[in-house]
Design an enzyme around this catalytic site. Structure first.
Site, PDB file in Angstrom:
ATOM      1  N   GLU A 175     113.797 -48.220  36.132  1.00 46.49           N
ATOM      2  CA  GLU A 175     112.384 -47.857  35.780  1.00 46.49           C
ATOM      3  C   GLU A 175     112.177 -46.498  35.540  1.00 46.49           C
ATOM      4  OE1 GLU A 175     109.771 -49.806  38.618  1.00 46.49           O
ATOM      5  OE2 GLU A 175     109.663 -51.571  37.742  1.00 46.49           O
ATOM      6  N   GLU A 369     113.076 -58.008  36.489  1.00 44.30           N
ATOM      7  CA  GLU A 369     112.348 -58.013  37.392  1.00 44.30           C
ATOM      8  C   GLU A 369     111.169 -58.660  37.089  1.00 44.30           C
ATOM      9  OE1 GLU A 369     111.116 -54.783  39.752  1.00 44.30           O
ATOM     10  OE2 GLU A 369     113.276 -53.861  39.586  1.00 44.30           O
TER      11      GLU A 369
HETATM   12  C1  BG6 Z   1     109.620 -52.458  40.538  1.00 40.62           C
HETATM   13  C2  BG6 Z   1     110.712 -51.824  41.524  1.00 40.62           C
HETATM   14  O1  BG6 Z   1     108.499 -51.578  40.534  1.00 40.62           O
HETATM   15  O2  BG6 Z   1     108.508 -53.349  41.448  1.00 40.62           O
HETATM   16  C3  BG6 Z   1     111.224 -52.390  42.733  1.00 40.62           C
HETATM   17  O3  BG6 Z   1     111.552 -51.496  40.577  1.00 40.62           O
HETATM   18  C4  BG6 Z   1     109.786 -53.069  43.310  1.00 40.62           C
HETATM   19  O4  BG6 Z   1     111.819 -51.708  43.546  1.00 40.62           O
HETATM   20  C5  BG6 Z   1     109.070 -54.085  42.498  1.00 40.62           C
HETATM   21  O5  BG6 Z   1     110.167 -53.559  44.707  1.00 40.62           O
HETATM   22  C6  BG6 Z   1     107.713 -54.617  43.250  1.00 40.62           C
HETATM   23  O6  BG6 Z   1     107.021 -53.695  43.771  1.00 40.62           O
HETATM   24  P1  BG6 Z   1     106.735 -53.790  45.244  1.00 40.62           P
HETATM   25  O7  BG6 Z   1     105.819 -52.373  45.454  1.00 40.62           O
HETATM   26  O8  BG6 Z   1     105.751 -55.177  45.108  1.00 40.62           O
HETATM   27  O9  BG6 Z   1     107.883 -53.939  46.011  1.00 40.62           O
END
Ligand code: BG6
Length: 471
Positions: A175, A369
């Site tokens: 990101e 993701e």
């Molecule tokens: C993304 C990141 O923004 O979102 C991850 O690359 C992160 O590292 C994921 O864990 C989910 O976000 P969160 O805050 O719910 O863990």
């Protein structure tokens, strides 16, 4: 099961994604140095603390460092074709600027990748995911200093060379656009009173672009068979109304994200960025040769995270109706429901995002993701009935299917946090994403026992049928 035409290509990379700092724990094992993640009181906050009593849950993670074999066996049972993780920079170069890498750290990832290969799970590796050696922040002020490019290049070359026979898919920075939204997490930046923050953030981003191009160059030299991508947090933005001002505001907000992929995919700063720099008093240093390097060494594919969409408007009153977002706030979309953390759930937005990125770049895309962070309840019989997670994932996969039918070249999908891990924005464990539950609470208590949730069987079937059975 209703008859669904085969859509996903053979060899589609189904799997899960994690980041070293959010699950490994063992923050000082085998010579590891302190990273920005270890000392950040909350994943996206700054300033960081160096007081060890203030170490957050990251430093414990879910002890994947010692339990990776057990966890990979579960991923293999799920049928994973690939598993995305990152390499903790501080395991390899504890302070970031050592002359020689830490052999014990390198060995850990050798063991990890060997174990994955044993299960026929393809490693997908992010070179740097939301952490850098704390020493580089203290000594150099993070990515605002050009010297950090050399340290990163050395780190990247070391791991690209070491794992060339084991890893085929790489990403340079997680990101990368997050440096604008969470500058400590994304760039190790802490600001002085009166500093031109925007300028420092773009300077840091420029250094990361150069570093990323150097990693791409190194990867292509070391193993021409490997694929190396960029990784952006997608933030697709809709106009609040058809008012042309809102439409243009949405375009501009989209560009805040797409500028990062534009540079890494096309290899240069687009005109709209140059105008933005001029109008916002941004004049960072670009060294001789940088632009040529960026132009020459562009990425092979585009990795991105997708959790939600955003809204733009020029209407100040509407702007105040903020909904919580992934590292930033936005305007509430009345057509969408939100997660327990206020993240607006928008499966169709994934189809839009896939089409937008593919129309723009015509390069392979990889959803690295996506997932639902939720409070899970362990029932009296020990089961975890996470139907809400299944619904979320199914709805997104249906849209992926549509996008592939639209002609998008999508090479894989890794669900975020296939096993519960520490949240990036909250530094806690109660925001769970996994198909596998981990018995650990926000205070770090619990047996660490792993338990399959209802979604485990569901995802196993999705993978086994190559996405044909989403029921
Ligand atoms: C993304 C990141 O923004 O979102 C991850 O690359 C992160 O590292 C994921 O864990 C989910 O976000 P969160 O805050 O719910 O863990």
């Amino acid at each position: 099961m209703a008859e669904v035409k085969k859509v996903f290509p053979d060899g589609f990379l189904w799997g899960g994604a994690v980041a070293a700092n959010q699950l490994e724990g063992a923050h000082q094992a085998d010579g590891k140095g302190l990273s920005t993640a270890d000392v950040s009181p909350n994943g996206i906050m700054y300033p960081a603390s160096e007081d060890p009593s203030e170490l957050n849950l990251y430093h414990k993670g879910i002890d994947f460092y010692h339990r990776y074999k057990e966890d990979l066996a579960l991923f293999a049972e799920l049928g994973f074709k690939c598993f995305r993780t990152s390499i903790a920079w501080t395991r390899i170069f504890p302070n970031g600027n050592e002359a020689e890498p830490n052999e014990a750290g390198l060995q850990f990832y050798d063991n990890l990748f060997d174990e994955m290969r044993k299960h026929n799970i393809e490693p997908v590796v992010t070179i740097s995911h939301y952490e850098m050696p704390l020493h580089l922040v203290k000594q150099y002020g993070g990515w605002r200093d050009r010297k950090v490019i050399d340290f990163y290049e050395k780190f990247a070359r070391t791991v690209l060379e070491r794992y060339k026979g084991k890893v085929k898919y790489w990403m340079t920075f997680n990101e990368i656009n997050v440096v604008l939204h969470a500058p400590f997490t994304g760039g190790g930046l802490q600001f002085e009173e009166g500093e031109n923050k925007l300028n420092s953030m773009y300077q840091a981003a420029h250094h990361q672009f150069v570093a990323s191009a150097l990693a791409v160059k190194a990867s292509h030299e070391i193993n021409p068979e490997a694929q190396i991508g960029c990784m952006i947090a997608s933030m697709t933005t809709y106009p609040l109304t058809p008012n042309p001002d809102d439409v243009f505001a949405a375009l501009e907000q989209d560009r805040k994200t797409l500028q990062f992929s534009d540079v890494q995919v096309r290899g240069f700063y687009p005109g709209y960025m140059k105008r933005y720099f001029k109008e916002h008093d941004i004049s960072f240093h670009i060294a001789e040769g940088d632009e040529e390097l960026m132009k020459k060494h562009t990425v092979d594919y585009i990795g991105f995270s997708y959790y939600m969409t955003f809204i733009a408007t020029t209407d100040e009153a509407k702007l105040k109706e903020a909904a919580e977002g992934n590292l930033m706030t936005g305007v509430r979309n009345p057509y969408l429901k939100a997660s327990d953390w206020g993240w607006q759930i928008d499966p169709k937005g994934l189809r839009t995002t896939l089409n937008t990125l593919y129309d723009r770049y015509q390069k392979p895309l990889f959803i690295v993701e996506n997932g639902l962070g939720a409070y899970d309840q362990v029932e009296e019989d020990g089961s975890i009935q996470d139907d809400y997670r299944i619904d979320y994932l199914r709805a997104h996969m249906e849209q992926m299917r549509e996008a592939v039918a639209d002609g998008v070249d999508l090479i894989g999908y890794t669900a975020w946090g296939p096993i519960d891990l520490v949240s990036a924005s909250k530094a806690e464990l109660s925001k769970r994403y996994g198909f596998i539950y981990v018995d650990r609470d926000n205070e770090g208590n619990g047996t660490l026992e792993r338990k399959k949730k209802k979604s485990f069987d569901w995802y196993q079937r999705v993978i086994a049928t190559n996405g044909q059975d989403l029921s």
